[in-house]
Scaffold this motif. Structure first.
Motif, PDB file in Angstrom:
ATOM      1  N   ASN A   1       7.106 -33.838   5.314  1.00 44.27           N
ATOM      2  CA  ASN A   1       8.467 -33.294   5.330  1.00 44.27           C
ATOM      3  C   ASN A   1       8.574 -31.983   6.103  1.00 44.27           C
ATOM      4  O   ASN A   1       9.596 -31.733   6.756  1.00 44.27           O
ATOM      5  N   ASP A   2       7.568 -31.150   6.036  1.00 43.97           N
ATOM      6  CA  ASP A   2       7.594 -29.871   6.744  1.00 43.97           C
ATOM      7  C   ASP A   2       7.180 -30.065   8.198  1.00 43.97           C
ATOM      8  O   ASP A   2       6.146 -30.672   8.492  1.00 43.97           O
ATOM      9  N   ILE A   3       7.997 -29.531   9.110  1.00 39.59           N
ATOM     10  CA  ILE A   3       7.716 -29.656  10.543  1.00 39.59           C
ATOM     11  C   ILE A   3       6.761 -28.543  10.963  1.00 39.59           C
ATOM     12  O   ILE A   3       6.998 -27.370  10.671  1.00 39.59           O
ATOM     13  N   PHE A   4       5.695 -28.933  11.641  1.00 37.37           N
ATOM     14  CA  PHE A   4       4.796 -27.941  12.219  1.00 37.37           C
ATOM     15  C   PHE A   4       5.232 -27.582  13.637  1.00 37.37           C
ATOM     16  O   PHE A   4       5.272 -26.418  14.013  1.00 37.37           O
ATOM     17  N   ALA A   5       5.569 -28.605  14.435  1.00 31.11           N
ATOM     18  CA  ALA A   5       5.988 -28.353  15.817  1.00 31.11           C
ATOM     19  C   ALA A   5       6.635 -29.597  16.398  1.00 31.11           C
ATOM     20  O   ALA A   5       6.470 -30.712  15.893  1.00 31.11           O
ATOM     21  N   LEU A   6       7.398 -29.391  17.459  1.00 29.35           N
ATOM     22  CA  LEU A   6       7.975 -30.482  18.241  1.00 29.35           C
ATOM     23  C   LEU A   6       7.799 -30.136  19.707  1.00 29.35           C
ATOM     24  O   LEU A   6       7.966 -28.976  20.108  1.00 29.35           O
ATOM     25  N   GLN A   7       7.450 -31.139  20.510  1.00 30.11           N
ATOM     26  CA  GLN A   7       7.201 -30.892  21.927  1.00 30.11           C
ATOM     27  C   GLN A   7       7.501 -32.137  22.745  1.00 30.11           C
ATOM     28  O   GLN A   7       7.100 -33.246  22.385  1.00 30.11           O
ATOM     29  N   PHE A   8       8.229 -31.949  23.843  1.00 33.91           N
ATOM     30  CA  PHE A   8       8.485 -33.041  24.775  1.00 33.91           C
ATOM     31  C   PHE A   8       7.541 -32.916  25.952  1.00 33.91           C
ATOM     32  O   PHE A   8       7.291 -31.823  26.454  1.00 33.91           O
ATOM     33  N   TYR A   9       7.011 -34.064  26.395  1.00 31.93           N
ATOM     34  CA  TYR A   9       6.070 -34.041  27.510  1.00 31.93           C
ATOM     35  C   TYR A   9       6.607 -34.716  28.757  1.00 31.93           C
ATOM     36  O   TYR A   9       5.999 -34.633  29.823  1.00 31.93           O
ATOM     37  N   GLU A  10       7.761 -35.371  28.642  1.00 30.18           N
ATOM     38  CA  GLU A  10       8.345 -36.016  29.817  1.00 30.18           C
ATOM     39  C   GLU A  10       9.864 -36.076  29.678  1.00 30.18           C
ATOM     40  O   GLU A  10      10.385 -36.550  28.671  1.00 30.18           O
TER      41      GLU A  10
ATOM     42  N   ASP B   1      15.921 -32.952   2.119  1.00 32.55           N
ATOM     43  CA  ASP B   1      16.082 -32.039   0.983  1.00 32.55           C
ATOM     44  C   ASP B   1      15.315 -32.567  -0.224  1.00 32.55           C
ATOM     45  O   ASP B   1      14.596 -33.571  -0.150  1.00 32.55           O
ATOM     46  N   GLU B   2      15.481 -31.916  -1.367  1.00 34.05           N
ATOM     47  CA  GLU B   2      14.727 -32.272  -2.565  1.00 34.05           C
ATOM     48  C   GLU B   2      15.075 -33.665  -3.074  1.00 34.05           C
ATOM     49  O   GLU B   2      14.289 -34.286  -3.799  1.00 34.05           O
TER      50      GLU B   2
ATOM     51  N   ALA C   1      25.504 -27.294   5.941  1.00 41.19           N
ATOM     52  CA  ALA C   1      25.659 -26.968   4.533  1.00 41.19           C
ATOM     53  C   ALA C   1      24.315 -26.985   3.805  1.00 41.19           C
ATOM     54  O   ALA C   1      24.125 -26.267   2.821  1.00 41.19           O
ATOM     55  N   ALA C   2      23.382 -27.802   4.293  1.00 38.28           N
ATOM     56  CA  ALA C   2      22.066 -27.904   3.640  1.00 38.28           C
ATOM     57  C   ALA C   2      21.287 -26.602   3.728  1.00 38.28           C
ATOM     58  O   ALA C   2      20.405 -26.344   2.902  1.00 38.28           O
ATOM     59  N   GLY C   3      21.587 -25.772   4.733  1.00 38.05           N
ATOM     60  CA  GLY C   3      20.928 -24.483   4.848  1.00 38.05           C
ATOM     61  C   GLY C   3      20.056 -24.340   6.080  1.00 38.05           C
ATOM     62  O   GLY C   3      19.800 -25.297   6.820  1.00 38.05           O
ATOM     63  N   ALA C   4      19.580 -23.123   6.309  1.00 43.35           N
ATOM     64  CA  ALA C   4      18.822 -22.790   7.516  1.00 43.35           C
ATOM     65  C   ALA C   4      17.467 -23.485   7.580  1.00 43.35           C
ATOM     66  O   ALA C   4      16.908 -23.647   8.668  1.00 43.35           O
ATOM     67  N   ASP C   5      16.931 -23.911   6.432  1.00 44.35           N
ATOM     68  CA  ASP C   5      15.636 -24.584   6.442  1.00 44.35           C
ATOM     69  C   ASP C   5      15.675 -25.910   7.180  1.00 44.35           C
ATOM     70  O   ASP C   5      14.633 -26.456   7.548  1.00 44.35           O
ATOM     71  N   TYR C   6      16.875 -26.420   7.403  1.00 49.00           N
ATOM     72  CA  TYR C   6      17.031 -27.732   8.041  1.00 49.00           C
ATOM     73  C   TYR C   6      17.739 -27.618   9.395  1.00 49.00           C
ATOM     74  O   TYR C   6      18.222 -28.617   9.916  1.00 49.00           O
ATOM     75  N   HIS C   7      17.750 -26.416   9.961  1.00 41.96           N
ATOM     76  CA  HIS C   7      18.553 -26.183  11.164  1.00 41.96           C
ATOM     77  C   HIS C   7      17.745 -25.587  12.305  1.00 41.96           C
ATOM     78  O   HIS C   7      16.953 -24.664  12.110  1.00 41.96           O
TER      79      HIS C   7
END
Length: 270
Positions: free
Chosen positions: A174-183, A210-211, A225-231
């Motif tokens: 559920n927790d994002i570590f990173a996102l990266q596009f390569y092309e 969310d929970e 509305a869900a909050g900054a943790d999801y934005h």
């Protein structure tokens, strides 16, 4: 005997050779010959270089996976570093791994184009037309053998192109570590800002759901509305690329994508 009679008695090759150097026939012949020779050289070079191009493309892909997992070291051999990952072919519908394919040779993109291993999408928010039933995911384990991170391939249409990338999730799925596009082929300075390290850093620590397990992640101008943790902030001046990233992420993290796999991961079944 007149000159006309002499020319008439000559064969076509002789008449061509005797024609002035700047004649229309010789000019066209030289131009066509040069084009044919050049095209043959280019074709031969393309064929000869194809194996090298494929090796470089694979190396670039491996570097991006190492980077999104946070373990890339430019001073270390890429192939050796990549041995840290456990690649597996995943069946999206069940969220379980399959041994029906050789993971070393399985081609995600080819599978997504093959009617036998893909489906045409009626609802297609990511703009990919067809979706492969199987994809290659990468597990990164800790020293104890437990899953530390999972690397999932994602793709979808932006403004001008299909963006191909990876999202790295923590072991909880559920927790994002990173996102990266390569092309991609998005507009430099606008949509191409998906490559900006500052923007990419915004993904670290964000949450997908969310929970209650409801998918909330958003790439928008304002905090939901869900909050900054999801934005994640939208890309400045690149509305359509931002919408594309938002749509492809929600598609792949949803029920049509990795939701069954993530549910298995959270349940400890992976």
């Amino acid at each position: 005997m007149s000159d006309n009679d002499l020319n008439t008695n000559k064969g076509p090759i002789r008449r061509f050779l005797d024609a002035p150097a700047d004649s229309v026939g010789k000019t066209v012949f030289v131009a066509v010959t040069l084009c044919l020779v050049a095209s043959m050289i280019v074709s031969a070079a393309a064929v000869a270089l194809r194996p090298l191009q494929e090796v470089n493309a694979l190396k670039d892909k491996q570097i991006n996976i190492l980077q999104v997992a946070g373990i890339y070291d430019p001073n270390k051999d890429v192939v050796e570093s990549f041995q840290a990952f456990e690649p597996r072919v995943l069946e999206l519908e069940t969220g379980a791994f399959t041994d029906a394919f050789d993971v070393a040779s399985f081609d995600d993109r080819a599978a997504a184009e093959d009617p036998a291993t893909s489906v045409a999408l009626d609802e297609d928010p990511a703009g990919i037309v067809r979706q492969g039933k199987f994809v290659t995911v990468y597990l990164l384990r800790d020293d104890a053998g437990a899953i530390d991170k999972v690397i999932l391939p994602i793709h979808g249409y932006g403004l001008w192109s299909t963006l191909y990338g990876f999202i790295a999730l923590e072991e909880n799925g559920n927790d994002i570590f990173a996102l990266q596009f390569y092309e991609h082929a998005e507009t430099p300075g606008l949509g191409a800002e998906v490559d900006n390290p500052r923007w990419k850093s915004l993904w670290n620590g964000k949450k997908l759901a969310d929970e209650n397990g409801d998918l909330q992640i958003s790439v928008t101008k304002s905090v939901p509305a869900a909050g900054a943790d999801y934005h994640i902030d939208a890309l400045a001046g690149a509305t359509l690329t931002t919408v594309g990233v938002h749509n492809l992420l929600n598609f792949w993290m949803g029920e049509s994508g990795y939701a069954p796999f993530l549910a298995n991961l959270k349940a400890g079944d992976i």
